[in-house]
Design a protein around this motif. Sequence first.
Motif, mmCIF file in Angstrom:
data_model
loop_
_atom_site.group_PDB
_atom_site.id
_atom_site.type_symbol
_atom_site.label_atom_id
_atom_site.label_comp_id
_atom_site.label_asym_id
_atom_site.label_seq_id
_atom_site.Cartn_x
_atom_site.Cartn_y
_atom_site.Cartn_z
ATOM 1 N N PRO A 91 13.327 -7.129 -0.835
ATOM 2 C CA PRO A 91 12.686 -7.041 -2.308
ATOM 3 C C PRO A 91 12.551 -8.489 -2.664
ATOM 4 C CG PRO A 91 14.978 -6.419 -2.112
ATOM 5 C CD PRO A 91 14.397 -6.468 -0.916
ATOM 6 N N SER A 92 11.628 -8.568 -3.872
ATOM 7 C CA SER A 92 11.511 -10.061 -4.436
ATOM 8 C C SER A 92 12.847 -10.321 -5.239
ATOM 9 C CB SER A 92 10.454 -10.064 -5.418
ATOM 10 O OG SER A 92 10.380 -11.299 -6.036
ATOM 11 N N GLU A 93 13.081 -11.641 -5.047
ATOM 12 C CA GLU A 93 14.275 -12.350 -6.079
ATOM 13 C C GLU A 93 13.769 -12.528 -7.265
ATOM 14 O OE1 GLU A 93 15.696 -15.675 -3.614
ATOM 15 O OE2 GLU A 93 16.370 -14.627 -1.973
ATOM 16 N N SER A 94 12.514 -12.512 -7.735
ATOM 17 C CA SER A 94 12.039 -12.735 -9.099
ATOM 18 C C SER A 94 11.553 -11.564 -9.759
ATOM 19 C CB SER A 94 10.863 -13.693 -8.962
ATOM 20 O OG SER A 94 10.312 -13.754 -10.185
ATOM 21 N N PRO B 149 6.303 -7.841 -15.784
ATOM 22 C CA PRO B 149 5.762 -6.472 -15.835
ATOM 23 C C PRO B 149 6.477 -5.747 -16.981
ATOM 24 C CG PRO B 149 7.044 -6.494 -14.044
ATOM 25 C CD PRO B 149 7.027 -7.973 -14.560
ATOM 26 N N GLU B 150 5.546 -5.094 -17.878
ATOM 27 C CA GLU B 150 6.170 -3.886 -18.631
ATOM 28 C C GLU B 150 6.185 -2.740 -18.250
ATOM 29 O OE1 GLU B 150 3.816 -4.116 -22.014
ATOM 30 O OE2 GLU B 150 4.198 -6.393 -22.624
ATOM 31 N N GLY C 34 7.757 -4.234 -7.636
ATOM 32 C CA GLY C 34 8.933 -5.214 -8.135
ATOM 33 C C GLY C 34 10.389 -4.949 -7.109
ATOM 34 N N LYS C 35 10.516 -3.357 -6.893
ATOM 35 C CA LYS C 35 11.492 -3.000 -6.249
ATOM 36 C C LYS C 35 11.222 -2.576 -4.519
ATOM 37 C CE LYS C 35 12.736 -0.501 -10.406
ATOM 38 N NZ LYS C 35 12.867 0.779 -10.963
ATOM 39 N N CYS C 36 10.372 -2.844 -4.268
ATOM 40 C CA CYS C 36 9.796 -2.669 -2.653
ATOM 41 C C CYS C 36 10.161 -3.826 -1.885
ATOM 42 C CB CYS C 36 8.211 -2.234 -2.762
ATOM 43 S SG CYS C 36 7.853 -1.854 -0.970
ATOM 44 N N GLU C 37 10.819 -3.231 -0.878
ATOM 45 C CA GLU C 37 10.974 -4.343 0.269
ATOM 46 C C GLU C 37 9.930 -4.825 1.037
ATOM 47 O OE1 GLU C 37 12.615 -1.693 4.071
ATOM 48 O OE2 GLU C 37 13.806 -2.804 3.024
ATOM 49 N N PRO D 106 -0.142 -0.433 -8.255
ATOM 50 C CA PRO D 106 0.041 -0.750 -6.788
ATOM 51 C C PRO D 106 -1.201 -0.393 -6.285
ATOM 52 C CG PRO D 106 1.688 0.840 -7.505
ATOM 53 C CD PRO D 106 0.976 0.367 -8.607
ATOM 54 N N VAL D 107 -1.964 -1.404 -5.353
ATOM 55 C CA VAL D 107 -3.089 -1.147 -4.628
ATOM 56 C C VAL D 107 -2.856 -0.107 -3.367
ATOM 57 C CG1 VAL D 107 -4.960 -2.160 -3.399
ATOM 58 C CG2 VAL D 107 -3.915 -3.521 -5.347
#
Length: 363
Positions: free
Chosen positions: A253-256, A311-312, A318-321, A343-344
């Motif tokens: 997952p993203s650190e940001s 993102p609102e 954002g939670k996807c590894e 998501p695309v």
Amino acid sequence: MECHHIPEISLAQFGERLYLYNEAIAKRIPISGSFELTFRCNLRCAHCYCNLPINDKDAIEKELTTEEVFDILDQIAEAGCLWLLITGGDPLVRQDFLEIYTYAKKKGFIITLFTNGTLITPEIADYLKEWPPYKLEITLYGVTSETHESVTGIPGSFKHCKKGINLLLERQLPLELKTMVMTLNKDELWQIKGYAEKLEVKFRFDPVLNPRIDGSKTPCKFRLSPEEVVKLDLADEKRVKEWQEFCEKFIGPSESDNLFICGAGISSFHIDPYGKMSACEMVGFQNHDLCCGSFEEGWNISIPEFLTIKPEGDYPCGKCELISLCGQCPGWAWLENGSPKAPVEYLCQIAHLRSKTFNTKKH
């Protein structure tokens, strides 16, 4: 055309500049930029993300003038830009292309030039031989006129493309070939690669198409299926190794918690034919107008503010590894779904297949 003296630097000086690259990133210096001189092109490629006719009067009127381009080149040089991609459309459709190219060379940029090759003349090839770019890239869509022109939509474009390739090779210019893989030319991909190898030039391909910047989904009709995309990965030993290494280093997952997590806008920028500056070409919906403001303002104020957007509401990406593996791009999501956080699905499917295929940590 009269050519002013273009300064040269020694290899030692060049190496010193490259040594400073990491420092430039740390200090957020815009060391790399891309400049679309026009959205116009003499071809009508089925998949192209801009694809405006060569004589589009509205586009011509809106494009930056020669002097405006010069002014922007002055500003980005002053800001620290070293690597410059000149692209389009096809930049050679502009009558002032060689003037702009010369000015950029005089500023000391290390230039990469993207072109479809069909407008290369002996005179242009001679000029590029005298003042060579760092690299030239031409897109070849097939090894037969039928296949190549099924993509370009213009009879005779295959012959002119190959002529352009030969003119550059005869002058030993730093040429590389590439292709976008789609339903129209997938059966000739490995023959294109073989052709490049026979010419002893580098070759790369990309099998993932995005919508046009005007919102048209036409290019999506020519996409390969996710399964076909990964099958192409598996057929190329180099790509297999690269994807395995990527999975080893970057899955997680993203650190940001920002919407934009790629490197765009950190050390690189993009400028379109009308003077709109953005973090990259995919996020033109968020831009800074260089016709009304300066590059410095855009780089130090507008883009940093843009990159801190969060993102609102619910944001599953954002939670996807696999967020790094899918190449999650808010700009692409905007073009595909009308929302930068949606998501695309096409990219999601490819990412999951690539993880299943190349992620050795899971198996």
